[in-house]
Design an enzyme around this catalytic site. Structure first.
Site, mmCIF file in Angstrom:
data_model
loop_
_atom_site.group_PDB
_atom_site.id
_atom_site.type_symbol
_atom_site.label_atom_id
_atom_site.label_comp_id
_atom_site.label_asym_id
_atom_site.label_seq_id
_atom_site.Cartn_x
_atom_site.Cartn_y
_atom_site.Cartn_z
ATOM 1 N N LYS A 105 36.836 38.723 67.807
ATOM 2 C CA LYS A 105 35.399 38.903 67.634
ATOM 3 C C LYS A 105 34.896 40.011 68.532
ATOM 4 O O LYS A 105 33.886 40.621 68.266
ATOM 5 C CB LYS A 105 34.643 37.588 67.783
ATOM 6 C CG LYS A 105 34.472 37.009 69.141
ATOM 7 C CD LYS A 105 33.542 35.787 69.017
ATOM 8 C CE LYS A 105 33.862 34.746 70.066
ATOM 9 N NZ LYS A 105 33.169 33.488 69.874
ATOM 10 N N ARG A 106 35.645 40.293 69.598
ATOM 11 C CA ARG A 106 35.211 41.389 70.462
ATOM 12 C C ARG A 106 35.198 42.712 69.723
ATOM 13 O O ARG A 106 34.417 43.592 70.005
ATOM 14 C CB ARG A 106 36.131 41.506 71.663
ATOM 15 C CG ARG A 106 35.522 40.826 72.856
ATOM 16 C CD ARG A 106 36.351 40.991 74.090
ATOM 17 N NE ARG A 106 36.598 39.663 74.609
ATOM 18 C CZ ARG A 106 37.093 39.409 75.794
ATOM 19 N NH1 ARG A 106 37.417 40.393 76.593
ATOM 20 N NH2 ARG A 106 37.254 38.181 76.191
#
Ligand code: GLU
Length: 483
Positions: free
Chosen positions: A250-251
């Site tokens: 998700k980063r």
């Protein structure tokens, strides 16, 4: 009597919900439901710096859209709340102190400067300086206001082992485990402590989470042991990969559930696809309802090897869901996309929907696929040349003329009606009906390729518009002759 299964999904509100998080939640849900147990939602927001505004709401929205209905959570009390970690500070403090009393943890007063000097600015392992401060002295210093953290007192020279439901036996020597921080100087717990306290107090029987926690779990088990608590069962899940070497993350903004929904994927198709990333049902089925997944979900079908997220496969599966809908259901989900693609008042939305139901894998493809409806005008006559069908401009002219006279009197403006009229007229004119239909499709759309054949195009356009376009195209073809 066997214990009631309780699983939990424990997302951190640090960004959007990517496909990997969703899969973790899904497996915890499927396992709980399959076992007739309870599924709990817990928000892990102790890392205030990484907490992202709005991310918690997105967790609720995503779970609702995905159909992961939890029995207990921040908005559904089951008696073991609060279900949000930032609201449990007193609980962690109490248990950290208890663990100190039991000899499983200790107060550490080392300053940041001292800790930094240990590692020469690099990553360091804590040297356990405060480990042997007598408890009475440590408590007095803490009570006097000295800043402290509470660290885990990891026993020396022990091998800590457990059997993971997916990975099998995992052993770690305690000599490789640092006396990590359990309670920070601001009184908040680290994940390492909170996950244990919460899973115990919430009665979690099966901890299902990503494999990044696989090798830390022996350390957590030592905390269970020090408290004298029963350890839960563990099911760690292999990472989902973006390609052969990179994990989805998700980063880096990969594979967000809500983005896929916005692109026109159906939540149930996404969930179905995600379920298969690392789990193979015994039946070998691919398209499955939630109930079917619940019925078939057993841990022995979960694989240790990581799978690659394949958007093309998810598109295919989504297309299968769209095709399986009733016309009404499809119309309901497709209409906004149809309206986005064309000036809808001009067309019969139902006909466009009928056309698209078998031709769009993802609803988001619809606007582009139907854009030709509104963009009709001058076009390249070269499109009429088709060697294989033996169509050239001469044949095309004849074909368009034949179509016009066949369709003008036609009242049954359906695919079957149009087909019958064209077939009869072609025969009468001594042409192949394929030739007439090909030329008619070009004449109706001015496009080299269209999402349907001549009949379907005519139905979508409606009689009035079709006749206008055929006349316009005949004019183009005749204009060519005059030039
Ligand atoms: N908050 C952790 C995460 O988002 C959950 C880990 C767990 O399930 O124990 O990765």
């Amino acid at each position: 009597m066997s214990q009631t299964v309780r699983t939990r999904f424990a997302p951190s509100p640090t960004g959007f919900m990517h496909i990997g998080n969703l899969r973790t939640g899904l497996y915890a849900y499927l396992f709980a439901r399959h076992s007739g147990g309870k599924f709990i939602l817990r928000i892990e927001d102790t890392d205030r710096e990484r907490t992202v505004e709005g991310a918690e709401e997105m967790v609720y929205r995503t779970l609702a859209a995905a159909g992961l209905d939890y029995d207990e959570g921040p908005d559904r009390d089951g008696g073991v709340g609060p279900y949000i970690q930032s609201k449990r500070a007193d609980i962690y403090k109490k248990y950290a102190e208890e663990l100190v009393e039991r000899g499983g943890a200790y107060y550490c007063f080392c300053t940041k400067e001292r800790l930094e000097s240990l590692g020469d600015g690099k990553v360091h392992t804590y040297d356990r300086k405060c480990r042997d401060i007598p408890l009475a002295e440590a408590k007095a210093r803490a009570a006097a206001g000295e800043k402290f953290v509470i660290r885990q007192k990891v026993p020396f020279g022990v091998v800590s082992s457990y059997t993971d439901m997916v990975y099998g036996d995992i052993s770690v020597s305690t000599d490789d485990i640092e006396d990590g921080i359990l309670l920070k100087s601001d009184g908040m717990p680290t994940y390492n402590f909170a996950n244990v306290v919460d899973d115990h107090l919430m009665g979690i029987t099966h901890v299902i989470r990503g494999a990044e926690y696989l090798s830390s779990t022996p350390k957590y088990n030592l905390i269970y042991d020090a408290f004298g608590w029963e350890r839960p069962n563990y099911m760690h899940l292999p990472a989902i990969m973006k390609d052969a070497t990179r994990k989805l993350s998700k980063r880096y903004g990969d594979a967000n559930f809500e983005d896929f929904v916005a692109k026109g994927f159906l939540p149930q198709a996404i969930v179905n696809y995600v379920a298969l990333l690392g789990w193979c049902p015994k039946s070998g089925a691919e398209k499955m309802t939630m109930d079917e997944m619940i019925a078939e979900f057993t841990p022995d079908g979960v694989s240790v090897s990581s799978s690659i997220f394949d958007e093309a496969k998810m598109r295919w599966l989504n297309g299968e869901y769209l095709k399986a809908m009733t016309e009404e259901e499809f119309l309901a989900v497709a209409e906004p996309y149809i309206r986005r693609g064309v000036r809808a008042e001009k067309y019969d939305i139902r006909e466009i929907a009928r056309l698209m139901q078998t031709r769009a894998d993802v609803l988001g493809d619809i606007p582009e696929k139907i854009a030709f409806l509104d963009s009709f005008g001058e076009y390249d006559l070269g499109m009429y040349e088709h060697k294989k069908m033996k169509v050239d401009l001469e044949v095309a002219k004849k074909a368009v003329k034949v179509s016009i006279s066949a369709l003008e009197p036609l009242s049954d403006w359906t695919e079957e009606g149009i087909r019958a009229a064209i077939t009869a007229a072609a025969e009468q004119a001594g042409m192949k009906s394929g030739q007439v239909m090909f030329a008619m499709r070009v004449a109706l759309t001015g496009q080299p390729s269209t999402p349907g054949g001549a009949m379907e195009m005519a139905v979508v356009l409606g009689k009035e518009e079709s006749m206008k376009r055929l006349a316009f195209s005949e004019g183009l073809l005749l204009g060519e002759e005059r030039a």
